[in-house]
Design a protein around this motif. Structure first.
Motif, mmCIF file in Angstrom:
data_model
loop_
_atom_site.group_PDB
_atom_site.id
_atom_site.type_symbol
_atom_site.label_atom_id
_atom_site.label_comp_id
_atom_site.label_asym_id
_atom_site.label_seq_id
_atom_site.Cartn_x
_atom_site.Cartn_y
_atom_site.Cartn_z
ATOM 1 N N VAL A 117 0.837 -1.261 0.032
ATOM 2 C CA VAL A 117 -0.060 -0.118 -0.026
ATOM 3 C C VAL A 117 0.900 1.277 -0.089
ATOM 4 O O VAL A 117 0.381 2.631 -0.293
ATOM 5 N N ILE A 118 2.179 1.269 0.404
ATOM 6 C CA ILE A 118 2.912 2.472 0.227
ATOM 7 C C ILE A 118 4.323 1.834 -0.127
ATOM 8 O O ILE A 118 4.791 0.787 0.374
ATOM 9 N N GLN A 119 4.619 2.337 -1.275
ATOM 10 C CA GLN A 119 6.058 1.916 -1.890
ATOM 11 C C GLN A 119 6.961 2.922 -2.247
ATOM 12 O O GLN A 119 6.911 3.911 -2.803
ATOM 13 N N ASN A 120 8.199 2.818 -1.238
ATOM 14 C CA ASN A 120 9.356 3.746 -1.394
ATOM 15 C C ASN A 120 8.976 4.972 -1.472
ATOM 16 O O ASN A 120 9.537 5.567 -2.133
ATOM 17 N N VAL A 121 8.334 5.370 -0.471
ATOM 18 C CA VAL A 121 7.785 6.823 -0.539
ATOM 19 C C VAL A 121 8.900 7.879 0.413
ATOM 20 O O VAL A 121 9.275 7.120 1.402
ATOM 21 N N SER A 122 9.508 8.728 -0.242
ATOM 22 C CA SER A 122 10.462 9.661 0.418
ATOM 23 C C SER A 122 9.808 11.177 0.314
ATOM 24 O O SER A 122 9.532 11.515 -0.640
ATOM 25 N N LEU A 123 9.772 11.897 1.232
ATOM 26 C CA LEU A 123 9.506 13.105 1.319
ATOM 27 C C LEU A 123 9.940 13.999 2.708
ATOM 28 O O LEU A 123 10.110 13.333 3.615
ATOM 29 N N ALA A 124 10.259 15.219 2.489
ATOM 30 C CA ALA A 124 10.651 16.041 3.555
ATOM 31 C C ALA A 124 9.813 17.150 3.725
ATOM 32 O O ALA A 124 9.218 17.731 2.697
ATOM 33 N N VAL A 125 9.442 17.627 4.881
ATOM 34 C CA VAL A 125 8.471 18.778 5.270
ATOM 35 C C VAL A 125 9.218 19.577 5.938
ATOM 36 O O VAL A 125 9.286 19.291 7.356
ATOM 37 N N ALA A 126 9.372 20.798 5.704
ATOM 38 C CA ALA A 126 10.276 22.007 6.757
ATOM 39 C C ALA A 126 9.349 22.331 7.597
ATOM 40 O O ALA A 126 8.089 22.405 7.669
ATOM 41 N N PRO A 127 9.867 22.986 8.836
ATOM 42 C CA PRO A 127 9.170 23.713 9.956
ATOM 43 C C PRO A 127 8.236 24.781 9.319
ATOM 44 O O PRO A 127 8.997 25.455 8.507
ATOM 45 N N GLY A 128 7.140 25.085 9.539
ATOM 46 C CA GLY A 128 6.245 26.119 9.094
ATOM 47 C C GLY A 128 5.899 25.768 7.723
ATOM 48 O O GLY A 128 5.164 26.584 7.088
ATOM 49 N N GLU A 129 6.302 24.955 7.191
ATOM 50 C CA GLU A 129 5.796 24.414 5.685
ATOM 51 C C GLU A 129 4.660 23.492 6.025
ATOM 52 O O GLU A 129 4.398 22.639 6.872
ATOM 53 N N VAL A 130 3.631 23.714 4.792
ATOM 54 C CA VAL A 130 2.569 22.897 4.719
ATOM 55 C C VAL A 130 2.593 21.886 3.282
ATOM 56 O O VAL A 130 2.778 22.702 2.229
ATOM 57 N N LEU A 131 2.628 20.826 3.561
ATOM 58 C CA LEU A 131 2.644 19.890 2.448
ATOM 59 C C LEU A 131 1.377 19.434 2.071
ATOM 60 O O LEU A 131 0.815 18.747 3.232
ATOM 61 N N ALA A 132 0.760 19.578 1.007
ATOM 62 C CA ALA A 132 -0.624 19.046 0.784
ATOM 63 C C ALA A 132 -0.127 17.320 0.178
ATOM 64 O O ALA A 132 0.518 17.145 -0.764
ATOM 65 N N LEU A 133 -1.020 16.448 0.771
ATOM 66 C CA LEU A 133 -0.584 15.076 0.211
ATOM 67 C C LEU A 133 -2.117 14.712 -0.514
ATOM 68 O O LEU A 133 -3.063 14.641 -0.045
ATOM 69 N N VAL A 134 -1.988 14.680 -1.909
ATOM 70 C CA VAL A 134 -3.161 14.572 -2.568
ATOM 71 C C VAL A 134 -3.099 13.150 -3.223
ATOM 72 O O VAL A 134 -2.066 12.645 -3.991
ATOM 73 N N GLY A 135 -4.166 12.554 -3.349
ATOM 74 C CA GLY A 135 -4.290 11.389 -3.825
ATOM 75 C C GLY A 135 -5.781 10.855 -3.560
ATOM 76 O O GLY A 135 -6.499 11.009 -2.890
ATOM 77 N N PRO A 136 -6.211 9.759 -4.711
ATOM 78 C CA PRO A 136 -7.677 9.486 -4.320
ATOM 79 C C PRO A 136 -7.612 8.357 -3.357
ATOM 80 O O PRO A 136 -6.834 7.984 -2.630
ATOM 81 N N SER A 137 -9.193 7.978 -3.007
ATOM 82 C CA SER A 137 -9.192 7.032 -1.767
ATOM 83 C C SER A 137 -8.534 5.840 -2.161
ATOM 84 O O SER A 137 -8.551 5.388 -3.239
ATOM 85 N N GLY A 138 -7.874 5.326 -1.106
ATOM 86 C CA GLY A 138 -6.965 4.065 -1.414
ATOM 87 C C GLY A 138 -5.564 4.162 -2.044
ATOM 88 O O GLY A 138 -5.010 3.296 -2.177
ATOM 89 N N ALA A 139 -5.174 5.424 -2.055
ATOM 90 C CA ALA A 139 -3.768 5.967 -2.597
ATOM 91 C C ALA A 139 -2.911 5.666 -1.451
ATOM 92 O O ALA A 139 -1.622 5.282 -1.830
ATOM 93 N N GLY A 140 -3.195 5.412 -0.179
ATOM 94 C CA GLY A 140 -2.163 5.320 0.646
ATOM 95 C C GLY A 140 -2.110 6.334 1.832
ATOM 96 O O GLY A 140 -1.082 6.175 2.538
ATOM 97 N N LYS A 141 -2.826 7.439 1.584
ATOM 98 C CA LYS A 141 -2.552 8.804 2.525
ATOM 99 C C LYS A 141 -2.594 8.501 3.956
ATOM 100 O O LYS A 141 -1.687 8.837 4.535
ATOM 101 N N THR A 142 -3.808 7.797 4.114
ATOM 102 C CA THR A 142 -4.101 7.567 5.628
ATOM 103 C C THR A 142 -2.723 6.601 6.278
ATOM 104 O O THR A 142 -2.245 7.039 7.359
ATOM 105 N N THR A 143 -2.431 5.500 5.435
ATOM 106 C CA THR A 143 -1.384 4.526 6.075
ATOM 107 C C THR A 143 -0.030 5.539 6.240
ATOM 108 O O THR A 143 0.571 5.148 7.058
ATOM 109 N N LEU A 144 0.004 6.321 5.375
ATOM 110 C CA LEU A 144 1.340 7.073 5.499
ATOM 111 C C LEU A 144 1.346 8.050 6.600
ATOM 112 O O LEU A 144 2.487 7.943 7.430
ATOM 113 N N CYS A 145 0.242 8.587 6.995
ATOM 114 C CA CYS A 145 0.091 9.447 8.120
ATOM 115 C C CYS A 145 0.041 8.566 9.328
ATOM 116 O O CYS A 145 0.864 9.042 10.120
#
Lengths: 380, 370
Positions: A33-61
C-alpha cells in the motif's frame, strides 16, 4: 504509558529539522500500500498530500504518527530517527479522518484531551483562551458543552480539527480535515488554517482527495497514487507540468481530457491523430512528433481550452450532448464523440442544449499536454 | 411519478428542543430533481427523513401526487433511496443487486429480466452483469445502487449525500451520470447534500435551508444571479460573495461605501428603487469574479495589498486587504495561474452594474423581482 515512556527515547526539544521520511514501504497481506515513499517537510511548511481514496494517504500518516510500523524505510522528526519511538512520545498530532472523538466527553474536553494526557490533568495557562479562539474560528463556539452524539458530521469534523490544532506537536498531520464542511466554511478555513500553520515551528501535512484543495493549502503538493509518489512540486508545477496522466486527472474541475492517439509529421507540421480527430500541434510539441520514435501517445487538453460549435463547423469534431451542467460563473458540457469517448468542455456562459443533440467542438489553439503512450509520463 | 408537496411541515425531535424544521411549504414537481441544501443543522436531512417515512411529522402534511402520506409507513410510500454508502449486497452480482427490489416484491421472471436488462444497458454495465459488487470502485457501486433505485419505477427517489464517499473524477463523472439518468427516466427526485457544486450540477431547483427555515427555492442560476437574501448570497458561490456595508449618499444617485472610502453611482433605475423603498442602509454584495484587480492605478480605484493567494488551477483566488484603517478584506477571483504574490500592491475597481443590493435591516435583496 508512563512506564513505556522511560524505556524509549523521547522527543522533548522543539523541532528544527522538520519531518523527513525515506524509502518508506508497507505491505498489508499481498498489497503493497506504500511503496518506497520519500518526502521532507520543513518547519512552518504545509505539504498537501493529494491522492484518490485507497492511494495510501492514511497509511502514510499513521506510519509517521507511529500507529503503523513500516516494513522498510525511516522516519525522522526534528533530526531524530523515530523508528523506535512510541507513538505517544513522537508528539505527532494526527487528526483522524474518522474523527475518533470520545463519546463521553464534551466538545471542550475532547479538544483538550491530548493536552490533559501530557500534563497529567493540569492544563497550562492560556489553554482555555486558545480553545475559545479555535471554537470561534471553526464556528462551533456554541457547542462547547455538548457531547459528540449531539453533533452533525461536519461539526464532529471541526472538533477533531480543533483537537489537532490546539497541540504544539513535533508534526501536525491533518487527514482530510475539511471534507465534510460546506463551501463557505471550507474557503474560510483553507486560508485561516494555512496562515496559522505557516507561522508555526512544526511541519504540517494536509491530506485530501480534492486536488484543488491541495493546490490551495500546500506550499508544496505531493501526489500519491497507488502507494507511490507521482510528483512533488509547487502548486504551479503541478498545474502547469503534471508529471503523468494520473496527476493530471486529479487536478481541475473537471479534470483534463485525455485522448489516445498517434503522432505524425508532414513536412514542417506535426499532428496528433486520434479517433476521428487530427490536431495540428504547436511548435513546442512538434519536435517530439518529428523524432518519430514511440508514436503512441496520450494528448491532454483542459476543458477550458475546448469550445463548443455548430454541427459541421470547419475543423469541428462531431459529437452528441451527453450532459450540461450550469454553475453560475461557468458551465460544464459533456459530449460523447462517435468513438464513444466523453469529452468535457468548460465555458464561461451557459447555453441551453438538448441531451442527445448533435453538436461539434473545436480544439482551437489551446494548450496541449503530451503523455507517453506506455508510461503515461509527461513528455518534454 | 408524482409531485411531492410539503404543507406547513414542522419537526421537533424532543419537547423543549429547538424546531428542526419550521413551517416548510415546498413543492417538488413531477419529474423534477429538487435539492435541499444548507449548512449542518439546517433541517435538510430531517425533511428528507420525513418524506421517506423514517421520521414522523410534528405538524403539517406531506402529499405524494396529492395524496397525504404522513400516516403511511415507509414501505408503503413507493419510494427508493440512494444512500451515501451504497448499501449493496456484497455477495450478489451486479444484476442480482439491481433485481433485488423486484424479486422481493414478487414480480414475474419475465418482467424482472426485461427491467434489469434495460437498467444494465442504461448504466453501461451489461457486460459486467455477473460480476460480484464487492471489488468494484465506489463510483461503480453507487451507479448500481442508482440502478436498483430506478428499476421498479418508484414514485420518488430520495438521494441522501450520494456522492459524499467518492472522490475527484468519480464524483464529477457520477454527478453528470445521475443527472442524465434522472432526466431520461423523468423520475421525481429529492437530493440532500451539503455540497453546493453537487446540488448545482444535478438539480433543476435548489431549496436553501437555514435553521429549519426555507430561505429560497429557485433554479441554480437564479440563486447565483439573484439571491433572495444575504444568507443565500453568502452561502452560494465559491469563494463566497463579498459583502460590505453602504448607505444612500447625499450625492443624488450614489451610495457611500465606507470600507472603500468611495462614493459609487448606481444609475437611475436603482436611484428610483431606493427612493421608492426609502432605504437608507444597505449591504452591497459583489462576487469575487466580478471584482476588478489591476496593477496600475485607475480613476476611482482603491489601493489594496494581497494578503494571500490561493491557486485553484485555472483560477486564482486572492484575499485582498484594503489599505484603510480597519484592514477590511475582499476576495477576488482571476483566471489563473497569475503571477501575483502575497504582499503585492494592487488597485481595485467595483463594476457598479455587478453589485447586489440588500436592505441592511431585513437582509432581503432589494431587487429580487428583477
Amino acid at each position: 504509558m508512563t512506564a513505556m515512556a522511560t524505556s524509549f527515547p523521547t522527543i522533548d526539544r522543539r523541532p528544527r529539522d522538520g519531518l523527513a521520511v525515506a524509502g518508506l514501504s508497507k505491505r498489508f497481506g499481498g498489497n503493497e500500500v506504500i511503496q518506497n515513499v520519500s518526502l521532507a517537510v520543513a518547519p512552518g511548511e504545509v505539504l498537501a498530500l493529494v491522492g484518490p481514496s485507497g492511494a495510501g494517504k492514511t497509511t502514510l500518516c499513521r506510519m509517521i504518527a507511529g500507529l503503523e510500523s513500516p516494513d522498510r524505510g525511516s522516519c525522522h522528526l526534528a533530526g531524530q530517527d523515530v523508528g523506535a519511538v512510541a507513538p505517544g512520545d513522537r508528539r505527532v498530532a494526527l487528526m483522524f479522518e474518522s474523527y475518533a472523538l470520545y463519546p463521553h466527553l464534551t466538545v471542550r474536553e475532547n479538544i483538550t484531551s491530548p493536552l490533559q494526557a501530557r500534563s497529567r490533568g493540569r492544563l497550562a495557562e492560556g489553554v482555555k483562551e486558545a480553545v475559545d479562539q479555535l471554537l470561534t474560528l471553526l464556528e462551533i463556539a456554541h457547542l462547547g458543552d455538548r457531547q459528540p452524539v449531539a453533533l452533525s458530521g461536519g461539526q464532529k469534523q471541526r472538533v477533531a480539527l480543533a483537537r489537532a490544532l490546539v497541540q504544539n506537536p513535533s508534526a501536525l498531520l491533518l487527514d482530510e480535515p475539511i471534507s465534510h464542511l460546506d463551501a463557505k466554511l471550507r474557503h474560510k478555513l483553507r486560508g485561516e488554517i494555512r496562515r496559522r500553520l505557516s507561522g508555526k515551528d512544526h511541519p504540517s501535512i494536509w491530506s485530501t482527495p480534492d486536488g484543488l484543495e491541495g493546490l490551495s493549502v500546500g506550499d508544496r503538493v505531493a501526489v500519491l497514487a497507488e502507494g507511490r509518489i507521482e510528483q512533488i512540486g509547487t502548486p504551479e508545477d503541478i498545474w502547469l507540468r503534471p508529471a503523468s496522466i494520473k496527476v493530471a486527472k486529479l487536478f481541475g474541475d473537471p479534470p483534463m481530457n485525455v485522448l489516445k492517439g498517434e503522432l505524425h509529421s508532414q513536412g514542417e507540421m506535426s499532428f496528433f491523430r486520434g479517433p476521428e480527430v487530427s490536431i495540428e500541434l504547436p511548435p513546442s510539441l512538434a519536435a517530439r512528433a518529428k523524432s518519430g520514435a514511440d508514436r503512441g501517445v496520450y494528448l491532454g487538453v483542459r476543458p477550458g481550452a475546448l469550445t463548443l460549435a455548430e454541427v459541421g463547423a470547419p475543423a469541428g469534431v462531431p459529437a452528441q450532448v451527453y450532459s450540461n451542467e450550469a454553475f453560475g460563473k461557468h458551465s460544464i458540457v459533456t459530449l460523447r464523440t462517435g468513438a464513444g469517448d466523453l469529452v468535457k468542455i468548460k465555458q464561461k456562459d451557459h447555453v441551453a442544449l438538448t441531451l442527445g443533440a448533435p453538436v461539434s467542438f473545436l480544439y482551437g489553439a489551446g494548450e496541449f499536454f503530451l503523455f507517453d503512450g506506455k508510461t503515461g509520463s509527461l513528455t518534454t | 411519478m408524482a409531485t411531492v408537496e410539503f404543507q406547513s411541515v414542522s419537526k421537533r425531535y424532543q419537547p423543549g428542543t429547538p424546531m428542526a424544521v419550521i413551517d416548510l411549504n415546498l413543492v417538488c414537481q413531477e419529474g423534477e430533481m429538487l435539492a435541499l441544501l444548507g449548512p449542518s443543522g439546517c433541517g435538510k436531512s430531517s425533511t428528507l427523513k420525513m418524506a421517506a417515512g423514517l421520521e414522523e411529522l410534528t405538524e403539517g402534511e406531506i402529499l405524494f401526487g396529492g395524496v397525504p402520506v404522513s400516516r403511511l409507513p415507509a414501505g408503503q410510500r413507493n419510494i427508493a433511496m440512494v444512500f451515501e454508502d451504497y448499501c449493496l449486497y456484497p455477495n450478489l452480482t451486479i444484476a442480482e443487486n439491481i433485481d433485488f427490489p423486484l424479486s422481493v416484491r414478487g414480480y414475474s421472471k419475465a418482467v424482472r429480466k426485461e427491467r434489469v436488462d434495460e437498467v444494465l444497458a442504461m448504466l453501461g454495465l451489461t457486460d459486467m452483469a455477473d460480476r460480484k459488487v464487492h471489488d468494484l470502485s465506489g463510483g461503480a457501486q453507487q451507479r448500481i445502487a442508482i440502478g436498483r433505485a430506478v428499476v421498479r419505477d418508484p414514485a420518488l427517489i430520495l438521494f441522501d449525500e450520494p456522492l459524499s464517499h467518492l472522490d475527484g473524477e468519480q464524483k464529477i463523472h457520477l454527478r453528470a451520470e445521475i443527472s442524465r439518468l434522472q432526466k431520461s427516466r423523468g423520475v421525481t427526485s429529492i437530493l440532500v447534500t451539503h455540497d453546493q457544486t453537487e446540488a448545482t450540477a444535478m438539480a433543476d431547483r435548489i431549496a436553501i435551508m437555514r435553521g429549519g427555515v426555507l430561505q429560497q427555492v429557485a433554479p441554480p442560476s437564479r440563486l447565483y444571479e439573484r439571491p433572495a437574501n444575504i444568507f443565500v448570497a453568502n452561502f452560494i458561490g465559491e469563494p463566497p460573495m463579498n459583502l460590505f456595508p453602504a448607505s444612500v449618499s447625499a450625492v443624488v444617485g450614489h451610495i457611500d461605501v465606507p470600507i472603500l472610502a468611495a462614493t459609487i453611482a448606481v444609475g437611475d433605475e436603482r436611484r428610483r428603487m431606493l427612493e421608492a423603498r426609502q432605504t437608507r442602509d444597505l449591504v452591497v454584495g459583489l462576487r469575487p469574479e466580478h471584482l476588478i484587480v489591476e496593477t496600475v492605478s485607475a480613476d476611482r480605484s482603491v489601493n489594496a495589498i494581497i494578503r494571500y493567494r490561493e491557486p485553484r488551477g485555472d483560477a486564482d483566488s486572492l484575499v485582498l486587504e484594503i489599505l484603510n484603517r480597519s484592514g477590511d478584506t475582499l476576495v477576488a477571483e482571476l483566471p489563473g495561474p497569475t503571477l501575483f504574490r502575497a504582499g503585492d500592491g494592487v488597485h481595485l475597481r467595483i463594476p457598479a452594474e455587478r453589485m447586489h443590493l440588500f436592505d441592511a435591516d431585513t437582509e432581503f435583496n432589494l431587487e429580487l423581482d428583477k
